[in-house]
Design a protein around this motif. Structure first.
Motif, PDB file in Angstrom:
ATOM      1  N   THR A   1      11.203   4.547  -0.254  1.00  0.00           N
ATOM      2  CA  THR A   1       9.997   3.753  -0.009  1.00  0.00           C
ATOM      3  C   THR A   1       9.975   2.447  -0.792  1.00  0.00           C
ATOM      4  N   ASP A   2      10.904   2.277  -1.734  1.00  0.00           N
ATOM      5  CA  ASP A   2      10.922   1.042  -2.526  1.00  0.00           C
ATOM      6  C   ASP A   2      11.119  -0.159  -1.604  1.00  0.00           C
ATOM      7  N   ASP A   3      10.191  -1.108  -1.675  1.00  0.00           N
ATOM      8  CA  ASP A   3      10.171  -2.220  -0.740  1.00  0.00           C
ATOM      9  C   ASP A   3      11.466  -3.023  -0.777  1.00  0.00           C
ATOM     10  N   ARG A   4      11.954  -3.310  -1.987  1.00  0.00           N
ATOM     11  CA  ARG A   4      13.155  -4.138  -2.099  1.00  0.00           C
ATOM     12  C   ARG A   4      14.352  -3.429  -1.498  1.00  0.00           C
ATOM     13  N   ARG A   5      14.542  -2.126  -1.808  1.00  0.00           N
ATOM     14  CA  ARG A   5      15.682  -1.374  -1.272  1.00  0.00           C
ATOM     15  C   ARG A   5      15.610  -1.264   0.246  1.00  0.00           C
TER      16      ARG A   5
ATOM     17  N   ALA B   1       0.816  -1.206   0.000  1.00  0.00           N
ATOM     18  CA  ALA B   1       0.000   0.000   0.000  1.00  0.00           C
ATOM     19  C   ALA B   1       0.855   1.262   0.000  1.00  0.00           C
ATOM     20  N   GLY B   2       2.097   1.166   0.458  1.00  0.00           N
ATOM     21  CA  GLY B   2       3.025   2.289   0.379  1.00  0.00           C
ATOM     22  C   GLY B   2       2.766   3.373   1.407  1.00  0.00           C
ATOM     23  N   LEU B   3       3.695   4.322   1.474  1.00  0.00           N
ATOM     24  CA  LEU B   3       3.607   5.452   2.380  1.00  0.00           C
ATOM     25  C   LEU B   3       3.213   6.685   1.587  1.00  0.00           C
ATOM     26  N   ASP B   4       2.269   7.446   2.108  1.00  0.00           N
ATOM     27  CA  ASP B   4       1.869   8.695   1.462  1.00  0.00           C
ATOM     28  C   ASP B   4       3.000   9.704   1.642  1.00  0.00           C
ATOM     29  N   SER B   5       3.770   9.936   0.586  1.00  0.00           N
ATOM     30  CA  SER B   5       4.930  10.822   0.691  1.00  0.00           C
ATOM     31  C   SER B   5       4.522  12.258   0.985  1.00  0.00           C
ATOM     32  N   ALA B   6       3.258  12.612   0.718  1.00  0.00           N
ATOM     33  CA  ALA B   6       2.812  13.975   1.011  1.00  0.00           C
ATOM     34  C   ALA B   6       2.896  14.268   2.503  1.00  0.00           C
ATOM     35  N   VAL B   7       2.699  13.227   3.325  1.00  0.00           N
ATOM     36  CA  VAL B   7       2.797  13.405   4.774  1.00  0.00           C
ATOM     37  C   VAL B   7       4.222  13.788   5.155  1.00  0.00           C
ATOM     38  N   VAL B   8       5.180  13.097   4.574  1.00  0.00           N
ATOM     39  CA  VAL B   8       6.586  13.418   4.829  1.00  0.00           C
ATOM     40  C   VAL B   8       6.916  14.796   4.278  1.00  0.00           C
ATOM     41  N   ASP B   9       6.378  15.121   3.097  1.00  0.00           N
ATOM     42  CA  ASP B   9       6.638  16.432   2.498  1.00  0.00           C
ATOM     43  C   ASP B   9       6.163  17.553   3.417  1.00  0.00           C
TER      44      ASP B   9
ATOM     45  N   GLY C   1       3.938  -9.359   3.578  1.00  0.00           N
ATOM     46  CA  GLY C   1       2.488  -9.331   3.721  1.00  0.00           C
ATOM     47  C   GLY C   1       1.993  -8.353   4.762  1.00  0.00           C
ATOM     48  N   TYR C   2       2.919  -7.701   5.492  1.00  0.00           N
ATOM     49  CA  TYR C   2       2.519  -6.734   6.497  1.00  0.00           C
ATOM     50  C   TYR C   2       2.890  -5.316   6.103  1.00  0.00           C
ATOM     51  N   GLY C   3       3.141  -5.086   4.823  1.00  0.00           N
ATOM     52  CA  GLY C   3       3.490  -3.747   4.373  1.00  0.00           C
ATOM     53  C   GLY C   3       4.986  -3.536   4.429  1.00  0.00           C
ATOM     54  N   THR C   4       5.411  -2.279   4.318  1.00  0.00           N
ATOM     55  CA  THR C   4       6.835  -1.967   4.326  1.00  0.00           C
ATOM     56  C   THR C   4       7.139  -0.922   5.367  1.00  0.00           C
ATOM     57  N   ALA C   5       8.393  -0.855   5.725  1.00  0.00           N
ATOM     58  CA  ALA C   5       8.891   0.279   6.478  1.00  0.00           C
ATOM     59  C   ALA C   5       9.502   1.238   5.468  1.00  0.00           C
ATOM     60  N   ALA C   6       9.457   2.532   5.770  1.00  0.00           N
ATOM     61  CA  ALA C   6      10.078   3.529   4.897  1.00  0.00           C
ATOM     62  C   ALA C   6      11.304   4.087   5.598  1.00  0.00           C
ATOM     63  N   LEU C   7      12.265   4.533   4.830  1.00  0.00           N
ATOM     64  CA  LEU C   7      13.484   5.113   5.363  1.00  0.00           C
ATOM     65  C   LEU C   7      13.606   6.553   4.881  1.00  0.00           C
ATOM     66  N   LEU C   8      14.113   7.417   5.747  1.00  0.00           N
ATOM     67  CA  LEU C   8      14.387   8.797   5.374  1.00  0.00           C
ATOM     68  C   LEU C   8      15.845   9.081   5.700  1.00  0.00           C
TER      69      LEU C   8
END
Length: 389
Positions: free
Chosen positions: A303-307, A275-283, A320-327
């Motif tokens: 936000t790329d899941d593989r990276r 489902a991904g992370l809404d980058s607008a929130v981070v923006d 199956g539980y989504g991804t974590a995002a990195l900043l």
């Protein structure tokens, strides 16, 4: 419906131990079943002995009043100059906890009744049993309103009628179902009573006739039903106090993933895609701090899941539980032996974490990739349980 609002004249000054039911019945022998008796809380307090002795003037008086206010306060809400808005032990949010110095000897202060609902029940029972009139009783006091000038009387205690008229589930003339409409009718009746009582006329009791056909068979839930639960209170603090509370939260911002596994940003949708992370929130968070961080500070959202999974390794959340995002966060340039650069960067990193928390994003600080100066924030949504947000 035809309403009459009638003053009860001739009650006179009330002192500790006076029988209010006798005073009211003597002054208003015309009371009928179904009348709503609106009684100013001050005479209830006087009769119940809810008065305290204080110095007549000077700093000693102010100190004594402050001590009394502290004792009547369950929670401070807002402070502006000498004005204190507090929540009383009853749950009411009022200026100065309802403590009153008007219409009383200067050596005394009048406190609110200890239990206004109990006072209303006792007064109703006494009038019914001793004087033969089955009335509803409202104990009223004056309050201000958020966002509006002026004062109005409201109900602190009620017996013999519901405090709220609930219209939920009813259908209006246009066919719309009412979902949230609950009218605080006892407050409206208290305000109506104040129209004939006044503040300087020494008319502490009014009767509203025509609203009720008959008083309720029991006393009801009382005015306690009007006190909003804390979890439903969207305005629990004044603006300055809310800002201070937010600053305290920012100063003690916890690692959102401390003591537990890395949480996913959002759950995966049912077909298994991210489902991904809404980058607008981070923006929004980045724009919030853009004017206060060191110029040239670099933020890179990954936000790329593989990276993300490659970098987190075994710490990555299960499939199956989504991804974590990195900043990824990097200072404007190399430190070159100047510790001030890294100190400023650390402060800027915390500013960003506070801004992310304000947007509902928890974060935890990780080392930057090998050979890179800076740090990485692991973002979680919703915030992990250790974030305290």
């Amino acid at each position: 419906m035809r309403l009459e609002v009638l003053p009860v004249l001739g009650i006179g000054d009330v002192t500790e131990g006076d029988d209010l039911s006798a005073l009211i019945a003597t002054a208003a022998p015309w009371l009928r079943d179904g009348d709503v008796l609106v009684v100013t809380s001050k005479i209830v307090s006087k009769a119940e002995g809810r008065l305290v002795e204080v110095p007549i003037d000077g700093p000693e008086r102010e100190a004594a009043r402050a001590e009394v206010l502290a004792g009547e306060t369950a929670r401070p809400v807002a402070r502006r100059g000498s004005t204190r808005i507090v929540q009383t032990h009853h749950g009411f949010v009022m200026a100065s906890a309802g403590i009153d110095a008007s219409n009383v000897d200067r050596s005394r202060l009048v406190l609110l009744p200890k239990d206004p609902d109990a006072s209303a029940r006792a007064l109703r029972a006494a009038i019914r049993e001793r004087h033969g009139a089955d009335v509803a009783v409202i104990i009223s006091d004056t309050m201000g309103r958020p966002w509006r000038n002026g004062l109005t009387d409201v109900a602190l205690g009620v017996a013999g009628m519901p405090a709220v008229r609930d219209h939920r589930g009813e259908v209006d003339p246009y066919g719309n179902k009412l979902n949230i409409t609950q009218m605080a009718v006892v407050d409206e009746l208290a305000g109506a009573g104040e129209l004939v009582k006044g503040k300087c006329d020494q008319v502490p009791v009014a009767v509203v006739r025509g609203y009720l056909g008959a008083a309720g068979p029991d006393d009801g839930l009382g005015a306690a039903a009007l006190v909003r639960n804390a979890e439903h209170d969207l305005f629990a603090l004044g603006t300055a106090e809310a800002r201070a509370d937010g600053l305290r939260a920012a100063a003690t911002l916890a690692e959102s993933t401390a003591g537990g596994p890395v949480p996913p940003v959002v759950p995966a949708v049912l077909d298994g895609t991210d489902a991904g992370l809404d980058s607008a929130v981070v923006d929004r968070a980045l724009r919030m701090v853009a004017g206060v961080v060191a110029p040239g500070t670099v933020w890179t959202l990954v936000t790329d899941d593989r990276r993300v999974r490659d970098r987190l390794g075994e710490s990555a959340p299960p499939q199956g539980y989504g991804t974590a995002a990195l900043l990824d966060c990097a200072p404007p340039g190399p430190a070159d032996g100047d510790p001030g650069v890294l100190i400023r960067f650390g402060a800027d990193l915390h500013r960003l974490r506070a801004a992310l928390a304000a947007e509902g994003l928890g974060s935890a600080v990780l080392p930057a990739p090998s050979g890179v100066l800076g740090a990485t924030l692991l973002l979680s949504y919703p915030p992990g349980p250790a974030a305290g947000l």
